[in-house]
Scaffold this motif. Structure first.
Motif, PDB file in Angstrom:
ATOM      1  N   SER A   1     -10.956   1.573   0.691  1.00 39.44           N
ATOM      2  CA  SER A   1     -10.246   0.355   0.297  1.00 39.44           C
ATOM      3  C   SER A   1     -10.382   0.172  -1.213  1.00 39.44           C
ATOM      4  CB  SER A   1     -10.791  -0.867   1.041  1.00 39.44           C
ATOM      5  OG  SER A   1     -12.125  -1.114   0.682  1.00 39.44           O
TER       6      SER A   1
ATOM      7  N   LYS B   1      -6.417   6.051   6.444  1.00 37.13           N
ATOM      8  CA  LYS B   1      -6.910   5.141   7.495  1.00 37.13           C
ATOM      9  C   LYS B   1      -6.683   5.764   8.871  1.00 37.13           C
ATOM     10  CE  LYS B   1      -8.176   1.254   5.432  1.00 37.13           C
ATOM     11  NZ  LYS B   1      -9.549   0.869   5.342  1.00 37.13           N
ATOM     12  N   ALA B   2      -5.515   6.374   9.073  1.00 36.02           N
ATOM     13  CA  ALA B   2      -5.215   7.011  10.359  1.00 36.02           C
ATOM     14  C   ALA B   2      -6.165   8.178  10.623  1.00 36.02           C
ATOM     15  CB  ALA B   2      -3.767   7.483  10.384  1.00 36.02           C
TER      16      ALA B   2
ATOM     17  N   LYS C   1       0.835  -1.190   0.000  1.00 36.72           N
ATOM     18  CA  LYS C   1       0.000   0.000   0.000  1.00 36.72           C
ATOM     19  C   LYS C   1       0.875   1.247   0.000  1.00 36.72           C
ATOM     20  CE  LYS C   1      -4.018  -1.806   2.355  1.00 36.72           C
ATOM     21  NZ  LYS C   1      -4.931  -1.610   3.457  1.00 36.72           N
ATOM     22  N   ASP C   2       0.357   2.299  -0.607  1.00 36.33           N
ATOM     23  CA  ASP C   2       1.104   3.542  -0.581  1.00 36.33           C
ATOM     24  C   ASP C   2       0.830   4.294   0.719  1.00 36.33           C
ATOM     25  OD1 ASP C   2      -1.488   4.168  -1.152  1.00 36.33           O
ATOM     26  OD2 ASP C   2      -1.036   5.585  -2.740  1.00 36.33           O
ATOM     27  N   SER C   3       1.609   5.314   0.965  1.00 34.63           N
ATOM     28  CA  SER C   3       1.515   6.020   2.245  1.00 34.63           C
ATOM     29  C   SER C   3       0.207   6.789   2.388  1.00 34.63           C
ATOM     30  CB  SER C   3       2.695   6.974   2.408  1.00 34.63           C
ATOM     31  OG  SER C   3       2.669   7.962   1.392  1.00 34.63           O
ATOM     32  N   SER C   4      -0.424   7.198   1.276  1.00 37.11           N
ATOM     33  CA  SER C   4      -1.678   7.932   1.373  1.00 37.11           C
ATOM     34  C   SER C   4      -2.793   7.058   1.943  1.00 37.11           C
ATOM     35  CB  SER C   4      -2.089   8.508   0.020  1.00 37.11           C
ATOM     36  OG  SER C   4      -2.362   7.464  -0.887  1.00 37.11           O
ATOM     37  N   SER C   5      -2.729   5.756   1.682  1.00 40.16           N
ATOM     38  CA  SER C   5      -3.720   4.852   2.231  1.00 40.16           C
ATOM     39  C   SER C   5      -3.590   4.765   3.748  1.00 40.16           C
ATOM     40  CB  SER C   5      -3.573   3.470   1.610  1.00 40.16           C
ATOM     41  OG  SER C   5      -4.471   2.562   2.208  1.00 40.16           O
ATOM     42  N   TYR C   6      -2.342   4.719   4.226  1.00 41.34           N
ATOM     43  CA  TYR C   6      -2.126   4.690   5.671  1.00 41.34           C
ATOM     44  C   TYR C   6      -2.559   5.990   6.330  1.00 41.34           C
ATOM     45  CZ  TYR C   6       0.580   0.451   4.943  1.00 41.34           C
ATOM     46  OH  TYR C   6       0.963  -0.809   4.614  1.00 41.34           O
ATOM     47  N   ILE C   7      -2.307   7.097   5.657  1.00 44.71           N
ATOM     48  CA  ILE C   7      -2.692   8.401   6.209  1.00 44.71           C
ATOM     49  C   ILE C   7      -4.212   8.523   6.273  1.00 44.71           C
ATOM     50  CG2 ILE C   7      -2.656  10.890   5.770  1.00 44.71           C
ATOM     51  CD1 ILE C   7       0.182  10.475   4.622  1.00 44.71           C
TER      52      ILE C   7
ATOM     53  N   TYR D   1     -14.042   5.107   6.781  1.00 44.89           N
ATOM     54  CA  TYR D   1     -13.174   3.943   6.981  1.00 44.89           C
ATOM     55  C   TYR D   1     -13.637   2.768   6.123  1.00 44.89           C
ATOM     56  CZ  TYR D   1     -10.354   0.424   9.317  1.00 44.89           C
ATOM     57  OH  TYR D   1      -9.457  -0.571   9.572  1.00 44.89           O
TER      58      TYR D   1
END
Length: 91
Positions: free
Chosen positions: A64, A10-11, A2-8, A60
């Motif tokens: 996805s 989700k956070a 996953k790229d970092s934008s997906s983690y951001i 949330y």
């Protein structure tokens, strides 16, 4: 991977859910410090806390690559409830 934008994103969704939940806990257990974002500021109303929580859940569920039909329905239900609560508050 996953790229970092997906983690951001989700956070950000989890932070929104946490803030809404914390404010609701403050209202349920009469903890005034939990009903404000900044101590001494204006309180967040109960219906706004519910809308914050529902919007975080909705975002949330929609964040996805492949969204199943039940997840999509639940996400749109949460978003619809936010709309209804907002319209009732304005009326």
């Amino acid at each position: 991977m996953k790229d970092s934008s997906s983690y951001i994103s989700k956070a950000a969704c989890l932070l929104t859910i946490a803030v809404g939940s914390l404010v609701l806990v403050g209202w349920f257990f009469n903890i005034p410090d939990f009903t404000t974002l900044f101590f001494g500021a204006v309180t967040i109303k109960f219906n706004l806390a519910i809308c914050i929580l529902l919007s975080g859940i909705s975002l949330y569920l929609l964040d996805s690559a492949s969204i199943s039909n039940p997840k999509k329905k639940l996400a749109f239900l949460c978003a619809g409830l936010v709309l209804i609560i907002g319209l009732l508050t304005l009326s």
